[in-house]
Design a protein around this motif. Sequence first.
Motif, mmCIF file in Angstrom:
data_model
loop_
_atom_site.group_PDB
_atom_site.id
_atom_site.type_symbol
_atom_site.label_atom_id
_atom_site.label_comp_id
_atom_site.label_asym_id
_atom_site.label_seq_id
_atom_site.Cartn_x
_atom_site.Cartn_y
_atom_site.Cartn_z
ATOM 1 N N LEU A 1 56.460 49.583 -6.660
ATOM 2 C CA LEU A 1 56.090 49.299 -5.282
ATOM 3 C C LEU A 1 57.189 49.856 -4.386
ATOM 4 O O LEU A 1 58.367 49.569 -4.597
ATOM 5 N N VAL A 2 56.826 50.690 -3.439
ATOM 6 C CA VAL A 2 57.808 51.242 -2.487
ATOM 7 C C VAL A 2 58.060 50.233 -1.373
ATOM 8 O O VAL A 2 59.185 50.071 -0.906
ATOM 9 N N GLY A 3 57.018 49.548 -0.947
ATOM 10 C CA GLY A 3 57.185 48.549 0.094
ATOM 11 C C GLY A 3 55.864 47.950 0.530
ATOM 12 O O GLY A 3 54.786 48.422 0.146
ATOM 13 N N ILE A 4 55.970 46.903 1.333
ATOM 14 C CA ILE A 4 54.826 46.250 1.953
ATOM 15 C C ILE A 4 55.041 46.359 3.454
ATOM 16 O O ILE A 4 56.113 46.018 3.958
ATOM 17 N N TYR A 5 54.036 46.837 4.159
ATOM 18 C CA TYR A 5 54.182 47.210 5.566
ATOM 19 C C TYR A 5 53.067 46.603 6.415
ATOM 20 O O TYR A 5 51.962 46.397 5.934
ATOM 21 N N MET A 6 53.372 46.400 7.677
ATOM 22 C CA MET A 6 52.346 45.984 8.641
ATOM 23 C C MET A 6 52.421 46.898 9.851
ATOM 24 O O MET A 6 53.506 47.289 10.285
ATOM 25 N N ALA A 7 51.242 47.228 10.380
ATOM 26 C CA ALA A 7 51.166 48.023 11.605
ATOM 27 C C ALA A 7 49.893 47.644 12.348
ATOM 28 O O ALA A 7 48.880 47.318 11.729
ATOM 29 N N ARG A 8 49.968 47.714 13.644
ATOM 30 C CA ARG A 8 48.811 47.425 14.507
ATOM 31 C C ARG A 8 48.416 48.713 15.201
ATOM 32 O O ARG A 8 49.268 49.429 15.731
ATOM 33 N N GLN A 9 47.128 49.001 15.176
ATOM 34 C CA GLN A 9 46.629 50.216 15.807
ATOM 35 C C GLN A 9 45.460 49.898 16.722
ATOM 36 O O GLN A 9 44.641 49.020 16.424
ATOM 37 N N HIS A 10 45.406 50.647 17.817
ATOM 38 C CA HIS A 10 44.292 50.552 18.757
ATOM 39 C C HIS A 10 43.491 51.832 18.630
ATOM 40 O O HIS A 10 44.029 52.921 18.794
ATOM 41 N N GLY A 11 42.206 51.701 18.319
ATOM 42 C CA GLY A 11 41.347 52.852 18.110
ATOM 43 C C GLY A 11 40.831 53.445 19.403
ATOM 44 O O GLY A 11 40.996 52.880 20.495
ATOM 45 N N ALA A 12 40.200 54.599 19.276
ATOM 46 C CA ALA A 12 39.656 55.332 20.423
ATOM 47 C C ALA A 12 38.590 54.519 21.152
ATOM 48 O O ALA A 12 38.373 54.695 22.343
ATOM 49 N N ARG A 13 37.918 53.606 20.430
ATOM 50 C CA ARG A 13 36.857 52.798 21.042
ATOM 51 C C ARG A 13 37.306 51.378 21.353
ATOM 52 O O ARG A 13 36.495 50.472 21.463
ATOM 53 N N GLY A 14 38.623 51.181 21.473
ATOM 54 C CA GLY A 14 39.145 49.876 21.845
ATOM 55 C C GLY A 14 39.370 48.902 20.705
ATOM 56 O O GLY A 14 39.698 47.742 20.946
ATOM 57 N N GLU A 15 39.212 49.350 19.453
ATOM 58 C CA GLU A 15 39.447 48.452 18.324
ATOM 59 C C GLU A 15 40.931 48.080 18.267
ATOM 60 O O GLU A 15 41.788 48.884 18.578
ATOM 61 N N ASP A 16 41.191 46.867 17.865
ATOM 62 C CA ASP A 16 42.557 46.376 17.691
ATOM 63 C C ASP A 16 42.654 45.875 16.263
ATOM 64 O O ASP A 16 42.115 44.825 15.926
ATOM 65 N N THR A 17 43.306 46.654 15.393
ATOM 66 C CA THR A 17 43.328 46.350 13.971
ATOM 67 C C THR A 17 44.762 46.291 13.472
ATOM 68 O O THR A 17 45.573 47.163 13.778
ATOM 69 N N THR A 18 45.053 45.265 12.681
ATOM 70 C CA THR A 18 46.343 45.160 12.014
ATOM 71 C C THR A 18 46.135 45.453 10.539
ATOM 72 O O THR A 18 45.214 44.915 9.914
ATOM 73 N N TYR A 19 46.980 46.314 10.005
ATOM 74 C CA TYR A 19 46.912 46.700 8.600
ATOM 75 C C TYR A 19 48.108 46.138 7.849
ATOM 76 O O TYR A 19 49.233 46.163 8.346
ATOM 77 N N LEU A 20 47.855 45.649 6.650
ATOM 78 C CA LEU A 20 48.890 45.228 5.717
ATOM 79 C C LEU A 20 48.799 46.198 4.549
ATOM 80 O O LEU A 20 47.801 46.213 3.825
ATOM 81 N N ARG A 21 49.810 47.057 4.398
ATOM 82 C CA ARG A 21 49.775 48.147 3.420
ATOM 83 C C ARG A 21 50.746 47.905 2.276
ATOM 84 O O ARG A 21 51.913 47.593 2.492
ATOM 85 N N PHE A 22 50.225 48.073 1.052
ATOM 86 C CA PHE A 22 51.052 48.092 -0.149
ATOM 87 C C PHE A 22 51.180 49.557 -0.548
ATOM 88 O O PHE A 22 50.170 50.207 -0.844
#
Length: 161
Positions: free
Chosen positions: A68-89
């Motif tokens: 495992l290199v790491g566990i990450y979180m990021a929040r992105q706003h899409g072109a159509r106004g989506e607000d999504t938080t990702y938890l990445r392994f």
Amino acid sequence: MAHRWKPNVTVAAVIEQDGRFLVVEEETSDGLRLNSPAGHLDPGESPVEGCARETLEETAHRFTPAALVGIYMARQHGARGEDTTYLRFAFCGTLGAREPGRALDHGIVRTLWMTAEELRASRERHRSPLLLQCVDDYLAGRRYPLALIHVHPSVNGESEA
């Protein structure tokens, strides 16, 4: 009952050979973007299994996660106004041979091998703000044992004896 916030769990492969990293170029609502071989964790699979599956689907290469290199979180706003938080392994490991004749996943245009410098110079084309962070952590030697992630048997539908 109020809506419960839940992040989207994703898995990603950080694959390096001879100073270059395997990335995919994919069609998005924002145009062609670069990303690690990555995708959403499916029901019934562990993060390790999901990473191997996503890498195969997006690159036509078998991949065996080793650390495992790491566990990450990021929040992105899409072109159509989506607000999504990702938890990445993010995992590193061993890339197998390309499976001849295997089609790439829908939306994946091609695979590319890029240096870290080329990735830094193309930030405006990154699909995820985590792409470069995962590569930088890999280059810094961050490796954690896969045993750090415990997957209870109930995830696979097994009952505990």
